[in-house]
Design an enzyme around this catalytic site. Structure first.
Site, PDB file in Angstrom:
ATOM      1  N   GLN A  16      -1.278 -12.680  -6.169  1.00 46.11           N
ATOM      2  CA  GLN A  16      -1.962 -13.423  -4.555  1.00 46.11           C
ATOM      3  C   GLN A  16      -2.911 -12.492  -3.794  1.00 46.11           C
ATOM      4  OE1 GLN A  16       0.313 -12.907  -0.539  1.00 46.11           O
ATOM      5  NE2 GLN A  16       1.786 -12.881  -2.282  1.00 46.11           N
ATOM      6  N   GLU A 138       3.646  -7.302  -4.399  1.00 42.31           N
ATOM      7  CA  GLU A 138       4.323  -7.535  -2.528  1.00 42.31           C
ATOM      8  C   GLU A 138       5.623  -6.289  -2.705  1.00 42.31           C
ATOM      9  OE1 GLU A 138       2.203  -8.651  -0.230  1.00 42.31           O
ATOM     10  OE2 GLU A 138       3.960  -7.475   1.197  1.00 42.31           O
ATOM     11  N   ASP A 167       0.109  -7.511  -0.645  1.00 44.46           N
ATOM     12  CA  ASP A 167      -1.059  -8.540  -1.234  1.00 44.46           C
ATOM     13  C   ASP A 167      -1.773  -8.979  -0.315  1.00 44.46           C
ATOM     14  OD1 ASP A 167       0.033  -8.242  -3.756  1.00 44.46           O
ATOM     15  OD2 ASP A 167       1.712 -10.645  -3.236  1.00 44.46           O
ATOM     16  N   GLY A 246       4.644  -0.301  20.667  1.00 42.15           N
ATOM     17  CA  GLY A 246       4.397   0.249  21.628  1.00 42.15           C
ATOM     18  C   GLY A 246       4.870   0.653  22.833  1.00 42.15           C
ATOM     19  N   GLY A 247       4.362   0.705  23.609  1.00 41.22           N
ATOM     20  CA  GLY A 247       4.399   1.713  25.030  1.00 41.22           C
ATOM     21  C   GLY A 247       5.073   1.152  25.376  1.00 41.22           C
TER      22      GLY A 247
END
Ligand code: CAO
Length: 415
Positions: A16, A138, A167, A246-247
């Site tokens: 892959q 993977e 991959d 995130g924030g």
């Protein structure tokens, strides 16, 4: 005209990671010559087959816009042909186990001697270091690159993700390395070695988790739901369930029909800028001025309560209704879309992101087209080649072979 029209790729990739890279280069117009072992080919041709004796979807969906030549690169005549191909190509791409190309007799030093302009690009599981000799797939990369330890729920085991970040993610990195090296070759006239390790690629995608590892030394990660649940942090970035990385706090919430449909959910981000709209939509207008809820800082220890209230609203709507109501109010939400829904989505067909392809042996099938759109170099998805389909054509066009040379290579078992 396509962006990489003049570029010829010697594609020694399999499975892959490497094939996703050369498929991208093919979509941008490069002539991708996939070299496969005679009678065997890329192992994925035969893996996860849904139709007997027909190239699998695993193979076809990773090898569009390529030509296939069979060539035994361990045979003497095969090595001569391979040497000629190295002379005629701009880039060689491979993702064999460490050392395989050297064992064939084609070290980087030898390749440079044959063609000093050659760019030699490899995917390996690990970069230089204690694990550089290892074979890697993977999920090994997801585990060794930090993804698994930070994915899943706090009270469960590490989890791998469905996205093939080791991959296909590393294939993207390699493609960027190759076009960058091609760009530099314009100035230097020389090729160079490009290496993309799967561990590095996964760790790069887990950058925010290394951020959190360092923040932990200065106190709890207040945006993690673990904090609002008053569960103590250990000394390593924990698994954060569906918390936003995130924030802005976020969560996956149930929508109407969740009891029967495993994908009747929405992602919901309680973005500070949209807070007043959120309060109105979910029927809690008093929270706009309430000193326990009015600012992001006071909400953080109450995120569990906040998302419970939002969920009691989302459960009255379908995931699409949530989207339709929240988007105009600038509340960021996203439905959990299944593969079935994505494959039936008309807008993805219109943009060429999902494409129907005709194959001579399997009929038509769906694939994912080029996710990168260039306005002056549109991608058309061409079906994957059958094993050795272009052997004669490549020997003739690229190496100038005549009938006799082709016949002799065949009788030597080289192609
Ligand atoms: N002619 C003759 N021999 C050929 C050939 C050809 N055209 N093409 C390949 N071969 C040979 C190779 O030279 C190698 O032989 P040696 O073992 O004698 O050197 C052999 O075929 C198979 O190569 P391999 O060891 O790479 O294959 P594998 O199935 O055992 O391992 C994988 C597969 C993916 C684990 C390994 O290639 C690897 O670690 N690659 C790097 C990391 C990577 O890309 N992983 C992602 C894979 S996708 O999940």
């Amino acid at each position: 005209m396509k962006a990489l029209d003049e570029i010829r790729i010697l594609d020694m990739t399999h499975v892959q990671s490497g094939p996703t890279c050369t498929q991208l280069l093919g979509w941008f117009g490069a002539d991708v010559i996939k070299v496969e072992r005679p009678g065997v080919g890329d192992a994925t041709r035969g893996q996860l087959r849904d139709i007997p004796d027909v190239d699998s979807l695993y193979f076809t969906m990773l090898n569009h816009n390529k030509r296939s030549i069979t060539l035994n690169t361990k045979d003497e005549t095969g090595k001569e042909i391979f040497t000629r191909l190295i002379q005629e190509c701009d880039v060689m791409v491979e993702n064999f186990a460490p050392g395989a190309l050297d064992r064939m007799g084609f070290s980087w030093e030898k390749i440079q001697q044959i063609n000093p302009r050659m760019i030699y690009a490899s995917v390996k599981g690990f970069g230089p270091g204690p694990y550089s000799d290892c074979k890697v797939y993977e999920n090994v990369a997801q585990c060794a690159g930090g993804s698994a330890s930070t994915t899943g729920f706090l009270d469960g085991p590490p989890l791998v993700t469905g996205s093939q970040i080791g991959d296909s993610g590393t294939g993207l990195n390699l493609a960027l390395g190759i076009v960058t090296a091609l760009f530099q070759r314009e100035t230097t006239g020389k090729g160079q070695r490009v290496l993309a390790s799967m561990q590095d690629g996964v760790l790069n995608l887990c950058r925010v988790k290394l951020r959190d590892q360092q923040r932990l030394q200065r106190g709890p990660l207040t945006e993690y739901s673990q904090h609002s649940e008053q569960i103590e942090f250990g000394d390593t970035t924990p698994r954060a369930g569906n918390d936003s990385g995130g924030g802005q706090p976020g969560c996956i919430l149930k929508c109407k029909g969740w009891e029967a449909d495993p994908n009747a959910y929405t992602y919901f981000i309680a973005q500070a800028a949209a807070w007043k709209n959120i309060c109105d939509v979910i029927g809690r207008p008093s929270w706009k001025e309430d000193s326990d809820f009015a600012t992001p800082a006071v909400r953080l220890p109450r995120l569990g309560e906040v998302f419970k209230a939002i969920e009691s609203w989302t459960m009255t709507k379908t995931k699409y209704e949530v989207m339709d109501i929240c988007n105009p109010l600038d509340i960021p939400v996203g439905p959990i879309l299944s593969m079935k829904e994505l494959s039936e989505e008309p807008s993805l067909r219109d943009t060429g992101t999902i494409v129907s392809v005709e194959h001579p042996e399997r009929g038509s099938y769906l694939t994912v087209g080029n996710p990168i759109k260039l306005s002056d170099s549109p991608s058309e998805v061409e079906r994957s080649p059958l094993l050795g389909e272009h052997t004669d054509a490549i020997l003739r066009e690229v190496l100038g072979f005549g009938d006799e040379e082709i016949a002799s290579a065949r009788s030597a078992g080289a192609v």
